[in-house]
Design a protein around this motif. Structure first.
Motif, short mmCIF file in Angstrom:
data_model
loop_
_atom_site.label_atom_id
_atom_site.label_comp_id
_atom_site.label_asym_id
_atom_site.label_seq_id
_atom_site.Cartn_x
_atom_site.Cartn_y
_atom_site.Cartn_z
N MET A 167 -7.22 -23.97 -44.53
CA MET A 167 -7.62 -22.61 -44.29
C MET A 167 -8.07 -22.52 -42.84
O MET A 167 -8.80 -23.38 -42.35
N SER A 168 -7.66 -21.48 -42.19
CA SER A 168 -8.08 -21.29 -40.81
C SER A 168 -9.54 -20.87 -40.78
O SER A 168 -10.10 -20.42 -41.78
N ARG A 169 -10.16 -21.02 -39.63
CA ARG A 169 -11.59 -20.68 -39.51
C ARG A 169 -11.88 -19.23 -39.86
O ARG A 169 -12.92 -18.91 -40.39
N ASP A 170 -10.96 -18.34 -39.55
CA ASP A 170 -11.19 -16.92 -39.85
C ASP A 170 -10.84 -16.56 -41.30
O ASP A 170 -11.06 -15.45 -41.74
N GLY A 171 -10.27 -17.50 -42.05
CA GLY A 171 -9.97 -17.29 -43.45
C GLY A 171 -8.72 -16.49 -43.72
O GLY A 171 -8.41 -16.18 -44.86
N THR A 217 -12.60 -37.06 -50.69
CA THR A 217 -13.99 -37.34 -51.02
C THR A 217 -14.69 -36.07 -51.45
O THR A 217 -14.45 -35.00 -50.91
N ILE A 218 -15.55 -36.23 -52.43
CA ILE A 218 -16.39 -35.11 -52.86
C ILE A 218 -17.62 -35.02 -51.96
O ILE A 218 -18.39 -34.08 -52.03
N GLY A 219 -17.78 -36.02 -51.07
CA GLY A 219 -18.95 -36.09 -50.21
C GLY A 219 -19.14 -34.89 -49.32
O GLY A 219 -20.27 -34.56 -48.94
N VAL A 220 -18.07 -34.19 -48.96
CA VAL A 220 -18.22 -33.03 -48.09
C VAL A 220 -18.98 -31.91 -48.79
O VAL A 220 -19.64 -31.10 -48.15
N MET A 221 -18.91 -31.90 -50.11
CA MET A 221 -19.54 -30.84 -50.88
C MET A 221 -21.05 -30.80 -50.65
O MET A 221 -21.63 -29.74 -50.43
N LEU A 274 -17.21 -26.21 -42.32
CA LEU A 274 -16.26 -26.11 -41.21
C LEU A 274 -16.77 -26.77 -39.93
O LEU A 274 -16.03 -26.88 -38.96
N ASP A 275 -18.01 -27.23 -39.92
CA ASP A 275 -18.59 -27.86 -38.73
C ASP A 275 -18.59 -29.38 -38.79
O ASP A 275 -19.12 -30.03 -37.90
N ILE A 276 -18.01 -29.97 -39.83
CA ILE A 276 -17.98 -31.42 -39.96
C ILE A 276 -17.11 -32.00 -38.86
O ILE A 276 -15.95 -31.62 -38.72
N ASP A 277 -17.70 -32.89 -38.06
CA ASP A 277 -16.91 -33.49 -36.98
C ASP A 277 -16.87 -35.02 -37.06
O ASP A 277 -16.17 -35.65 -36.28
N GLU A 278 -17.58 -35.62 -38.02
CA GLU A 278 -17.50 -37.06 -38.17
C GLU A 278 -16.37 -37.40 -39.14
O GLU A 278 -16.08 -36.64 -40.05
N PRO A 279 -15.73 -38.54 -38.92
CA PRO A 279 -14.64 -38.91 -39.82
C PRO A 279 -15.17 -39.29 -41.20
O PRO A 279 -16.23 -39.88 -41.32
#
Length: 153
Positions: free
Chosen positions: A1-5, A128-132, A118-123
């Motif tokens: 999904m793009s940042r603007d949705g 993974t469900i970890g982003v949740m 949308l701000d996650i920048d670390e690999p």
């Protein structure tokens, strides 16, 4: 999904393998793998933390950790939905874990699920469900004194 949705792209990049064992044949292997994984992290004692959401997966890991020489702190993030029964199940499990400290984070002080997604920048290893719950984990681990933000049960 793009940042603007506005733009969405669907692509399947992973397919689970076909099963090679029955549920009954695989269950002892899963138990052994979980037991060994938890033991590898707890056999020296010290302090470990476990998610205790009230679900079957986190509750199983908490019980395995509680049987170890480690000091265990079980952490629950209650939902804000009044119909969410996870906290009740987590407390029910915690009653059977007398040597485990059960920490319940204040739902109103905790970030919502998927905050800052949308701000996650670390690999991260995917899938993974970890982003949740990334924002919640970062919030709780960055506090110098969790006692100010939690209720112990």
């Amino acid at each position: 999904m793009s940042r603007d949705g506005r733009t969405v792209r669907h692509s399947r990049w992973w397919t689970p393998p076909e099963p090679v064992r029955s549920m009954a044949g695989g269950a002892p292997l899963v138990r052994q793998a979980l037991t060994e994984a938890v033991a590898a992290r707890t056999h020296r004692g010290s302090t470990v933390s476990c998610d205790l959401s009230g679900g079957l997966d986190s509750t199983s890991v908490c019980f395995l950790a509680a049987a170890s020489p480690a000091r265990v702190i079980a952490s629950t993030w209650p939902g804000r939905d009044p119909a969410d029964s996870d906290l009740a199940w987590a407390r029910r499990a915690a009653r059977h874990l007398p040597h485990v400290e059960h920490v319940v984070w204040d739902a109103d002080e905790s970030p919502l699920v998927y905050t800052d997604l949308l701000d996650i920048d670390e690999p991260m290893d995917e899938p993974t469900i970890g982003v949740m719950d990334r924002a919640r984990v970062r919030c709780t681990t960055s506090r110098s004194s969790p006692a100010a933000a939690v209720r112990r049960t």
